[in-house]
Write an enzyme that holds these catalytic residues in place. Structure first.
Site, short mmCIF file in Angstrom:
data_model
loop_
_atom_site.label_atom_id
_atom_site.label_comp_id
_atom_site.label_asym_id
_atom_site.label_seq_id
_atom_site.Cartn_x
_atom_site.Cartn_y
_atom_site.Cartn_z
N HIS A 314 0.85 -1.19 0.00
CA HIS A 314 0.00 0.00 0.00
C HIS A 314 0.89 1.24 0.00
CE1 HIS A 314 -2.30 3.13 2.41
NE2 HIS A 314 -3.10 2.91 1.41
N ASN A 315 0.48 2.28 -0.74
CA ASN A 315 1.30 3.51 -0.82
C ASN A 315 2.77 3.15 -1.08
OD1 ASN A 315 -0.96 5.03 -0.34
ND2 ASN A 315 -0.43 5.58 1.77
N GLU A 344 1.17 -0.09 -5.57
CA GLU A 344 0.18 0.97 -5.75
C GLU A 344 0.81 2.22 -6.36
OE1 GLU A 344 -3.40 3.23 -3.30
OE2 GLU A 344 -1.66 2.49 -2.17
N ASP A 346 -0.34 6.11 -6.92
CA ASP A 346 -1.30 7.17 -6.62
C ASP A 346 -1.01 8.33 -7.58
OD1 ASP A 346 -3.23 8.57 -5.30
OD2 ASP A 346 -2.40 8.29 -3.30
N HIS A 359 1.25 11.19 -2.37
CA HIS A 359 0.06 11.01 -1.55
C HIS A 359 -0.72 12.33 -1.54
CE1 HIS A 359 -2.33 8.61 1.11
NE2 HIS A 359 -2.32 9.51 2.06
N GLU A 393 -4.43 4.36 -8.58
CA GLU A 393 -5.41 5.26 -7.98
C GLU A 393 -5.31 6.55 -8.80
OE1 GLU A 393 -6.03 7.67 -3.89
OE2 GLU A 393 -5.56 5.54 -3.62
#
Length: 758
Positions: A314-315, A344, A346, A359, A393
């Site tokens: 994640h991230n 991931e 973003d 982020h 994302e």
């Protein structure tokens, strides 16, 4: 076993563990000038040299007061040749590509960006260091142990005279993590000082070394099993393997072990195993807690993709917390090198029309989308050939989405899955084997998958709902005033989403009736845990033909992690954790994906794949999944635990061992030994513990060694985690890892394990 007669000879024997005739290694031992680079203006000459222990690099500056600095080669994670790091790429011209290289350290220590005088010298530095790293990795546990002890002896010999005074002996004992009173130290010294010269030298040092490394517990085990003229015959060894180690072996296997590990030629000719040979065998992978067969890919890799737990991050772009921490391509490399198979991205609009990754709504730094895709292409399959999922994302405008699609297609090339495998519309996922060396894109799609077989004709940009995680991010951010629930999606990006189309979860019945197999949902941890607790069987059945991704709550601004075990119990495949945060949860994740060749894919138990299953982790109902066992653990001893406070010579650890079992609620348990005062070198417990296990196929076993403290929280010394199904029975050595999951080269536990029917 070392059999030389002086400290210098012991040291020289240690050095033979490395290929000293190698010209690259000779180059490192001579040392040379390198330019250390921090920015365009900060470029300083430094003299680097490999020390004689062949495992420490030191360098000094050219300042008036020369300051020497050292670091262990154990601290190096990997090397990168050329201007591959963000720093070198930014601060050096392309003309010096061949002269540059980067040392990437384990943990959060900053990279060391260096430039040699020419390409040949750069190659010698990189090749030499990589050879040492490879050799150190391939040392047996016993060789690592000897290497460490002898190195401590050298450090204790303050005046380099190859002798040890009583004062130096005390200093050495503190270095190896043993606190002894002056009387005991004097007794050991007197026992070894046969010449009464007031210092140990030659064979006296060898005698001291043998006293120090004597393993009483191994002696006892060997004595109980060696029934042939004081030695262990092949038949004795076979009985030990069958009855104590519970291995399915034959006389052929016993003879192979003698041939492979016996150090005494006379014993080998008699087809016997001496005590030294037995100790050597016990320190090899055959004597390890991890089943050696599980170090390779041993599971069926031809099942549909959703039948596997998939190592997921994640991230991924973050190196630290998610409020102001740095974003970096290095974070992707570190995750991929740990066989993470779902990363991931973003994605946000960046300057000059270039999409960036960071982020959103925070002060975290930004990294170019293009650079991240290049790094993923280069490092995705270094440690595992199995497919990598890029979880997008997407917050970008259409124009930058088109550029994202262009980069994905042009950089990843044929490795990108851009249409379904085969000529017909699939009804199920392909397998990890079918998708070897392939990339899958997880994201929004404008139409059904069958359109991909018709060249996605007649679609234009349209609005789609935001990813659930994007909405969660906004909910947790005070600065985001508006809550935009729709984004416009470029058809070019939509077209390359094949097997992982993101959709909102509207209930299990809706998913069963309305969703295609390739339509998957992402669940915030709180939602996922609620479903796992209240609708476990439905969740498990949902995951039998669909993929589920779980992600940490946006409120975890410190990038902490949730416990992944309940999510695996519910059959969830993509259980995403913050890889950048060392924690118990990451230790469990590392343990879960340790077997099956550390490929990043673990086949789920059959009862999580069979449509007829009614398994519920919280209910101990009878069924093929209920396989109750009694698990006996005897914690015998530990070897060479590291000092935690290296700056304080008199600081010695007080170790205890805790065993933690994670699985279904009924199997969760924790038990620990007493602590031992002032002995991190060879503490011995001989304590036995019993665990009841109902679902061994879901159970994770974690060993934790801590330094006991009466006034504050215990400090972690080392840990190791693995699935219970990968544990070997009998007498086993357990390696220990740091909080960040890196191997502590000389340390270990010695235990006896038995998993039996009640």
């Amino acid at each position: 076993k070392c059999n030389t007669n002086s400290l210098e000879n012991l040291f020289q024997e240690m050095k033979t563990l490395f290929p000293l005739g190698d010209p690259d290694l000779q180059f490192l031992l001579l040392g040379g000038e390198l330019i250390k680079i921090r920015s365009r203006s900060w470029k300083k000459n430094r003299f680097f040299k490999l020390q004689e222990d062949c495992k420490t690099l030191w360098y000094e500056s050219h300042k008036i007061f020369k300051r020497k600095q050292t670091f262990s080669i154990d601290d190096i994670d990997y090397m990168r040749k050329g201007r591959q790091s963000e720093g070198l790429n930014k601060h050096t011209p392309s003309s010096v590509e061949g002269q540059c290289f980067t040392i990437i350290f384990k943990g959060r220590k900053k990279n060391l960006d260096l430039m040699a005088a020419n390409e040949d010298e750069a190659n010698k530095w990189v090749n030499g260091l990589e050879k040492i790293m490879s050799n150190m990795l391939n040392l047996s546990q016993q060789q690592k142990s000897e290497h460490w002890i002898i190195n401590c002896m050298r450090k204790a010999d303050k005046n380099d005279d190859n002798k040890m005074t009583l004062k130096e002996l005390k200093h050495f004992l503190r270095q190896v993590n043993i606190e002894v009173d002056d009387t005991y130290a004097a007794d050991i010294f007197k026992q070894c000082d046969k010449s009464n010269s007031g210092s140990l030298e030659g064979s006296e040092i060898k005698h001291f070394y043998d006293l120090l490394t004597y393993r009483e517990e191994i002696d006892v085990i060997y004595g109980q099993c060696a029934h042939t003229d004081g030695q262990m015959s092949a038949e004795d060894l076979l009985n030990f393997l069958l009855n104590e180690q519970r291995e399915q072996v034959s006389m052929v296997d016993a003879l192979k072990l003698i041939e492979k590990y016996e150090v005494d030629e006379t014993a080998k000719q008699k087809k016997c195993m001496s005590k030294d040979g037995f100790l050597m065998y016990m320190h090899q992978e055959e004597g390890s807690i991890l089943n050696p067969a599980h170090k390779q890919v041993y599971q069926d890799m031809h099942q549909p993709l959703n039948h596997y737990y998939i190592s997921s991050s994640h991230n991924t772009y973050l190196m630290a917390d998610q409020l102001k921490g740095p974003s970096s391509t290095e974070a992707y490399i570190k995750a991929l090198m740990k066989s993470c198979r779902c990363v991931e991205l973003d994605c946000w609009d960046g300057a000059n029309g270039e999409p960036v990754i960071y982020h959103g709504y925070t002060l975290t730094s930004k990294v170019l989308f293009r650079d991240v895709i290049k790094v993923i292409k280069d490092y995705a399959f270094k440690t595992s050939d199995y497919p990598v999922i890029l979880s997008l994302e997407n917050h970008c405008t259409v124009d930058q989405q088109k550029l994202m699609a262009h980069y994905l297609i042009s950089i990843l090339g044929d490795a990108l899955v851009s249409k379904p495998l085969g000529n017909n519309m699939p009804t199920n996922f392909p397998s990890p084997e079918d998708l070897k060396q392939k990339f899958l894109i997880k994201g929004k799609r404008l139409n059904k998958l069958d359109a991909a077989l018709n060249n996605n004709s007649f679609i234009e940009e349209d609005t789609v709902s935001e990813e659930d995680e994007a909405a969660d991010c906004k909910e947790n951010d005070q600065k985001a005033k508006t809550k935009k629930s729709k984004i416009k999606l470029a058809k070019e990006l939509s077209n390359i989403v094949i097997y992982c189309k993101s959709v909102h979860f509207s209930g299990f019945e809706h998913a069963k009736e309305m969703q295609a197999f390739y339509e998957m949902s992402s669940f915030k941890e709180s939602k996922a845990f609620h479903l796992a607790e209240t609708s476990a069987t439905a969740y498990i059945n949902h995951n039998m033909d669909k993929l589920s991704r779980i992600y940490p709550s946006g409120s975890r601004t410190d990038s902490s992690n949730y416990n992944p075990v309940p999510m695996w119990n519910a059959g969830c495949q993509i259980v995403a954790l913050n890889f950048q945060t060392p924690s118990k949860e990451m230790h469990i994740n590392q343990g879960r994906f340790l077997p099956n060749g550390a490929s990043g894919y673990i086949l789920k138990p059959e009862f999580q794949r069979s449509l007829s299953s009614q398994f519920d982790p919280s209910v101990l109902t009878k069924g093929p999944w209920l396989k109750k066992k009694t698990f006996n653990v005897m914690v015998i001893s530990a070897q060479q635990l590291p000092k935690l406070n290296k700056d304080k010579e008199n600081s010695i650890v007080d170790p205890l061992v805790r065993m933690e079992l994670y699985g279904v609620p009924a199997d969760n348990a924790s038990k620990e030994t007493h602590y031992i005062n002032n002995n991190g070198f060879n503490p011995m417990w001989n304590e036995t513990f019993v665990f009841d296990v109902h679902f061994p196929e879901l159970a994770m076993l974690r060993f934790v060694v801590e330094d006991y403290d009466t006034t504050s929280q215990n400090d972690l010394i080392g840990q190791y985690c693995l699935p219970l199904t990968s544990v070997q029975s009998g007498y086993r050595h357990i390696p220990l890892l740091t909080k960040r999951g890196d191997l502590i080269s000389s340390a270990g536990l010695f235990v006896h394990l038995m998993l039996i029917d009640p």
